[in-house]
Design a protein around this motif. Structure first.
Motif, PDB file in Angstrom:
ATOM      1  N   PRO A  75       0.855  -1.201  -0.060  1.00  0.00           N
ATOM      2  CA  PRO A  75      -0.065  -0.075   0.056  1.00  0.00           C
ATOM      3  C   PRO A  75       1.063   1.236  -0.140  1.00  0.00           C
ATOM      4  N   ASP A  76       0.525   2.200  -0.667  1.00  0.00           N
ATOM      5  CA  ASP A  76       1.343   3.556  -1.057  1.00  0.00           C
ATOM      6  C   ASP A  76       1.529   4.219   0.477  1.00  0.00           C
ATOM      7  N   ARG A  77       0.405   3.940   1.427  1.00  0.00           N
ATOM      8  CA  ARG A  77       0.620   4.816   2.521  1.00  0.00           C
ATOM      9  C   ARG A  77       1.661   4.183   3.390  1.00  0.00           C
ATOM     10  N   LYS A  78       2.057   2.768   3.423  1.00  0.00           N
ATOM     11  CA  LYS A  78       3.045   2.251   4.004  1.00  0.00           C
ATOM     12  C   LYS A  78       4.588   2.572   3.474  1.00  0.00           C
ATOM     13  N   VAL A  79       4.567   2.597   1.984  1.00  0.00           N
ATOM     14  CA  VAL A  79       5.877   3.329   1.312  1.00  0.00           C
ATOM     15  C   VAL A  79       6.121   4.698   1.873  1.00  0.00           C
ATOM     16  N   ARG A  80       4.937   5.660   1.981  1.00  0.00           N
ATOM     17  CA  ARG A  80       5.230   7.048   2.420  1.00  0.00           C
ATOM     18  C   ARG A  80       5.528   6.876   3.933  1.00  0.00           C
ATOM     19  N   ALA A  81       4.929   5.908   4.502  1.00  0.00           N
ATOM     20  CA  ALA A  81       5.421   6.089   5.901  1.00  0.00           C
ATOM     21  C   ALA A  81       7.083   5.895   6.375  1.00  0.00           C
ATOM     22  N   ILE A  82       7.560   4.785   5.523  1.00  0.00           N
ATOM     23  CA  ILE A  82       8.885   4.578   5.550  1.00  0.00           C
ATOM     24  C   ILE A  82       9.822   5.597   4.876  1.00  0.00           C
ATOM     25  N   THR A  83       9.300   6.127   3.934  1.00  0.00           N
ATOM     26  CA  THR A  83      10.269   7.131   3.287  1.00  0.00           C
ATOM     27  C   THR A  83       9.957   8.369   4.076  1.00  0.00           C
ATOM     28  N   ALA A  84       9.055   8.597   5.036  1.00  0.00           N
ATOM     29  CA  ALA A  84       8.754   9.930   5.562  1.00  0.00           C
ATOM     30  C   ALA A  84       9.914   9.625   6.749  1.00  0.00           C
ATOM     31  N   GLU A  85      10.126   8.596   7.478  1.00  0.00           N
ATOM     32  CA  GLU A  85      10.640   8.422   8.781  1.00  0.00           C
ATOM     33  C   GLU A  85      12.268   8.578   8.117  1.00  0.00           C
ATOM     34  N   ALA A  86      12.706   7.896   6.998  1.00  0.00           N
ATOM     35  CA  ALA A  86      13.998   8.166   6.259  1.00  0.00           C
ATOM     36  C   ALA A  86      14.494   9.354   5.890  1.00  0.00           C
ATOM     37  N   PHE A  87      13.425  10.360   5.294  1.00  0.00           N
ATOM     38  CA  PHE A  87      13.622  11.556   4.983  1.00  0.00           C
ATOM     39  C   PHE A  87      14.002  12.487   6.414  1.00  0.00           C
ATOM     40  N   GLU A  88      13.416  12.082   7.486  1.00  0.00           N
ATOM     41  CA  GLU A  88      13.495  12.850   8.833  1.00  0.00           C
ATOM     42  C   GLU A  88      15.156  12.470   9.320  1.00  0.00           C
ATOM     43  N   LEU A  89      15.232  11.213   9.136  1.00  0.00           N
ATOM     44  CA  LEU A  89      16.505  11.065   9.643  1.00  0.00           C
ATOM     45  C   LEU A  89      17.704  11.664   8.862  1.00  0.00           C
TER      46      LEU A  89
END
Length: 192
Positions: A75-89
């Motif tokens: 699901p795209d929401r899961k991809v977005r959650a992972i990339t959001a965390e990675a971008f924050e880091l």
């Protein structure tokens, strides 16, 4: 590629190669997709499957692989959650760039296409933190090794440590304001 002996020669080689990187100002649309995805990450804080697909077109990767099929099932929401965390880091200025790169790369390990190697993950991270991250590419690594740096062997944090060392050298010797992406562009050109 012939190794560059002195620091002045090294910086001159990087500056000359950087000047040959295709730019919009020079009439090239090569980075148009990357810049579009970067603008969306700035606005949204994450990217989804369509953006990752665009980045892989830009990176010129074969998309008929098992990981792309697996990613499409997510699901795209899961991809977005992972990339959001990675971008924050990746954007965390309390960490050095290599530390941020390592943490952000680790956050992407769950994402299909990011389990092995650094090419896909680094492209995603560069889209999300363009002032701090750089693209890990076989051509850039070949140039880095040719300049006398050890092969990072697929480790993004090692690659970023070397890239950051080059950023400092270029900026000290030229008074410039290069960031890791500038070095990655120069390495890409130098590596053929």
């Amino acid at each position: 590629m012939t190794p560059v002996p002195g620091q002045r020669d090294l910086v001159a080689a990087l500056a000359e190669a950087h000047s040959r990187y295709p730019t919009l100002e020079g009439g090239s649309f090569y980075d148009e997709v990357l810049l579009e995805v970067q603008a969306r990450t700035e606005r949204d804080g994450a990217i989804g499957k369509a953006d990752i697909g665009g980045l892989m077109l830009w990176k010129r990767l074969n998309l008929s692989t098992a990981w792309t099929r697996e990613l499409n099932e997510w699901p795209d929401r899961k991809v977005r959650a992972i990339t959001a965390e990675a971008f924050e880091l990746a954007r965390d200025t309390d960490r050095t760039i290599p530390e941020a790169a390592q943490a952000a790369r680790s956050a992407l390990l769950e994402l299909p296409g990011c389990q092995r190697g650094a090419a896909v993950a680094s492209t995603v991270l560069t889209a999300g933190a363009p002032d701090r991250m750089a693209v890990y590419d076989r051509r850039a690594v070949a140039a880095l090794v040719g300049l006398g740096f050890p092969d990072p062997d697929g480790y993004y944090s090692r690659y970023m440590a070397a890239v950051c060392e080059l950023v400092v050298k270029v900026n000290v010797m030229t008074g410039g304001w290069w960031n890791p992406r500038d070095v990655d562009k120069a390495l890409f050109v130098l590596g053929g």
